[in-house]
Write an enzyme that holds these catalytic residues in place. Structure first.
Site, PDB file in Angstrom:
ATOM      1  N   LYS A 172       3.178  -4.260   6.437  1.00 46.51           N
ATOM      2  CA  LYS A 172       3.181  -4.259   4.835  1.00 46.51           C
ATOM      3  C   LYS A 172       4.746  -4.197   4.315  1.00 46.51           C
ATOM      4  O   LYS A 172       5.176  -4.888   3.658  1.00 46.51           O
ATOM      5  CB  LYS A 172       2.250  -3.328   4.267  1.00 46.51           C
ATOM      6  N   HIS A 221     -12.529   4.067   4.369  1.00 47.01           N
ATOM      7  CA  HIS A 221     -11.634   5.018   4.007  1.00 47.01           C
ATOM      8  C   HIS A 221     -12.686   6.021   3.547  1.00 47.01           C
ATOM      9  O   HIS A 221     -13.723   6.014   3.358  1.00 47.01           O
ATOM     10  CB  HIS A 221     -10.900   4.452   2.713  1.00 47.01           C
ATOM     11  N   SER A 234       0.965  -1.398  -0.163  1.00 45.50           N
ATOM     12  CA  SER A 234      -0.186  -0.016  -0.125  1.00 45.50           C
ATOM     13  C   SER A 234       0.845   1.293  -0.117  1.00 45.50           C
ATOM     14  O   SER A 234       2.084   1.029   0.532  1.00 45.50           O
ATOM     15  CB  SER A 234      -0.795  -0.110   1.367  1.00 45.50           C
ATOM     16  N   SER A 235       0.223   2.272  -0.517  1.00 46.59           N
ATOM     17  CA  SER A 235       1.107   3.743  -0.570  1.00 46.59           C
ATOM     18  C   SER A 235       1.423   4.220   0.903  1.00 46.59           C
ATOM     19  O   SER A 235       2.597   4.970   1.000  1.00 46.59           O
ATOM     20  CB  SER A 235       0.677   4.830  -1.471  1.00 46.59           C
ATOM     21  N   CYS A 236       0.777   3.752   1.560  1.00 43.87           N
ATOM     22  CA  CYS A 236       0.854   4.194   3.118  1.00 43.87           C
ATOM     23  C   CYS A 236       2.222   3.723   3.830  1.00 43.87           C
ATOM     24  O   CYS A 236       2.548   3.973   4.942  1.00 43.87           O
ATOM     25  CB  CYS A 236      -0.313   3.983   4.092  1.00 43.87           C
TER      26      CYS A 236
HETATM   27  P1  GDP Z   1      -5.928   7.825   5.059  1.00 39.77           P
HETATM   28  O1  GDP Z   1      -5.542   7.921   3.293  1.00 39.77           O
HETATM   29  O2  GDP Z   1      -4.834   6.566   5.536  1.00 39.77           O
HETATM   30  O3  GDP Z   1      -5.288   9.105   5.741  1.00 39.77           O
HETATM   31  O4  GDP Z   1      -7.081   7.483   5.348  1.00 39.77           O
HETATM   32  P2  GDP Z   1      -8.649   7.882   4.917  1.00 39.77           P
HETATM   33  O5  GDP Z   1      -8.891   7.667   3.444  1.00 39.77           O
HETATM   34  O6  GDP Z   1      -9.424   7.168   5.980  1.00 39.77           O
HETATM   35  O7  GDP Z   1      -8.573   9.405   5.127  1.00 39.77           O
HETATM   36  C1  GDP Z   1      -8.029  10.339   4.036  1.00 39.77           C
HETATM   37  C2  GDP Z   1      -8.499  11.655   4.427  1.00 39.77           C
HETATM   38  O8  GDP Z   1      -9.912  11.751   4.131  1.00 39.77           O
HETATM   39  C3  GDP Z   1      -7.944  12.330   5.887  1.00 39.77           C
HETATM   40  O9  GDP Z   1      -7.676  13.382   5.855  1.00 39.77           O
HETATM   41  C4  GDP Z   1      -9.524  12.232   6.469  1.00 39.77           C
HETATM   42  O10 GDP Z   1      -9.570  13.098   7.737  1.00 39.77           O
HETATM   43  C5  GDP Z   1     -10.302  12.622   5.302  1.00 39.77           C
HETATM   44  N1  GDP Z   1     -11.758  12.185   5.438  1.00 39.77           N
HETATM   45  C6  GDP Z   1     -12.730  13.351   5.266  1.00 39.77           C
HETATM   46  N2  GDP Z   1     -13.975  12.781   5.525  1.00 39.77           N
HETATM   47  C7  GDP Z   1     -13.611  11.245   5.998  1.00 39.77           C
HETATM   48  C8  GDP Z   1     -14.392  10.303   6.395  1.00 39.77           C
HETATM   49  O11 GDP Z   1     -15.970  10.451   6.468  1.00 39.77           O
HETATM   50  N3  GDP Z   1     -14.015   9.283   6.523  1.00 39.77           N
HETATM   51  C9  GDP Z   1     -12.634   8.853   6.473  1.00 39.77           C
HETATM   52  N4  GDP Z   1     -12.050   7.877   6.566  1.00 39.77           N
HETATM   53  N5  GDP Z   1     -11.743   9.978   6.151  1.00 39.77           N
HETATM   54  C10 GDP Z   1     -12.274  11.254   5.860  1.00 39.77           C
END
Ligand code: GDP
Length: 323
Positions: A149, A188, A116-118
């Protein structure tokens, strides 16, 4: 780096897709079936617990697959990763170790590990090239998942170096599509926003709540494009170093929310809940290596979101179809 048709797999190759009920595994299954592969094998979690070493090793010794796609993982969004830290590191370490070592013991010469890119450092230069791996500290919210990972990527590399295996690792960017997780507590951002926009529209809410500041940037790839990229590498017998898989473009979370609103037809106003974390500020993959191997993404974000929404379990049409 090798990408040739020499030794390309035949359609009767025995291919084990792990995690076939998940978003990535199910997309791989669709793509392999569409590609005419006749011997794709799968096991549900109840049939084979990938965290259990003994079962995994026995299964691989018995089945003797020609190829394994390691798409099984414990996955989740920012909140789930941050909360269930022990589950994320333990389960993902075990899945990777059991499958890679078990494959080696069973004489499986080729497999693909999906990372994963993380796993790249939080402050990696953007867009992130593959050689940024292990050059800096990780984003804290998903460090346990990333460490597991990274261990998987290194396992594959070590078995290649010590035992001459051809185990490949790929790094998908943020994915979305059919069979995504729409549970708001663990999902996500993209599935979460699709669901929130859908529900806000149905309830007639005035506001659509988006976590964080809306300024982080993320890249999104439709999962069928990812599956196509993986099968492309598989069919070209790619056995080189890790490969990023992305679309080469990112958007801010605010921009993403606006596209989702339009696709869903939700008139609510976007508001930001800054008590929620932003996570890493930007995470865009450099896809030069993948492009040089002859593949690029095809599904535009808006089209992919429309397809994901149409397939979502709460979408009105699907709900009617299932009742
Ligand atoms: P990340 O890519 O590992 O950081 O995981 P996420 O996909 O959960 O979050 C990506 C970004 O989207 C972060 O900045 C979150 O705060 C933002 N975000 C905005 N609204 C939401 C929501 O409803 N759910 C999640 N999971 N992230 C959100």
């Amino acid at each position: 780096m090798a990408a040739s048709d020499v030794g390309a797999p035949h359609k009767g190759a025995k291919i084990f897709v792990t995690g076939h009920r998940g978003m990535v595994g199910s997309a791989l299954l669709r793509r392999l079936q569409a590609g005419g592969y006749t011997q794709v094998i799968t096991r549900t979690h109840a049939e084979l617990d990938l965290v259990d070493q003994r079962s995994v090793h026995a299964f691989l010794a018995e089945e003797q697959p020609d190829y394994i796609f390691i798409a099984a993982a414990k996955v989740g969004g920012i909140q789930a990763n941050n909360t269930y830290r022990a589950d994320f590191i333990y389960q993902n370490l075990m899945i990777a170790a059991n499958l890679v070592h078990g494959a080696h013991l069973a004489g499986v010469q080729r497999l693909m590990f999906l990372a994963s890119s993380c796993i790249y450092p939080r402050d990696a230069a953007q867009p992130i090239t593959e050689d940024a791996l292990l050059t800096g500290a990780l984003e804290a919210t998903n460090e346990p998942y990333a460490i597991a990972k990274i261990a998987g990527v290194k396992l594959a590399e070590c078995y290649n170096r010590q035992h001459g295996r051809q185990y490949v690792s790929v790094m998908p960017t943020n994915l979305y599509g059919p069979n995504d997780n729409y549970d708001l507590a663990t999902s996500h951002v993209l599935p979460a926003l699709i669901r929130k926009a859908h529900e806000a529209k149905q309830r007639g809410d005035k506001q659509l709540v988006v976590w964080g500041s809306g300024t982080p940037r993320r890249e999104f790839l439709y999962v069928d494009d990812l599956a196509d990229a993986c099968v492309h590498l598989f069919e070209h017998s790619y056995d080189g170093p890790l490969v990023n898989i992305g679309c080469g473009q990112d958007v801010t979370i605010r921009q993403l929310a606006e596209v989702v609103k339009e696709v869903v037809g939700c008139p609510a106003e976007i508001v930001f809940d800054t008590s929620k974390p932003d996570g890493t500020p930007r995470k865009q993959l450099d896809v030069t290596r993948l492009a040089s191997l002859g593949w690029r993404a095809r599904t535009p974000l808006r089209d992919g979101i429309a397809r994901a929404y149409a397939a979502a379990p709460f979408h009105t049409d699907n709900h009617r179809a299932s009742t």
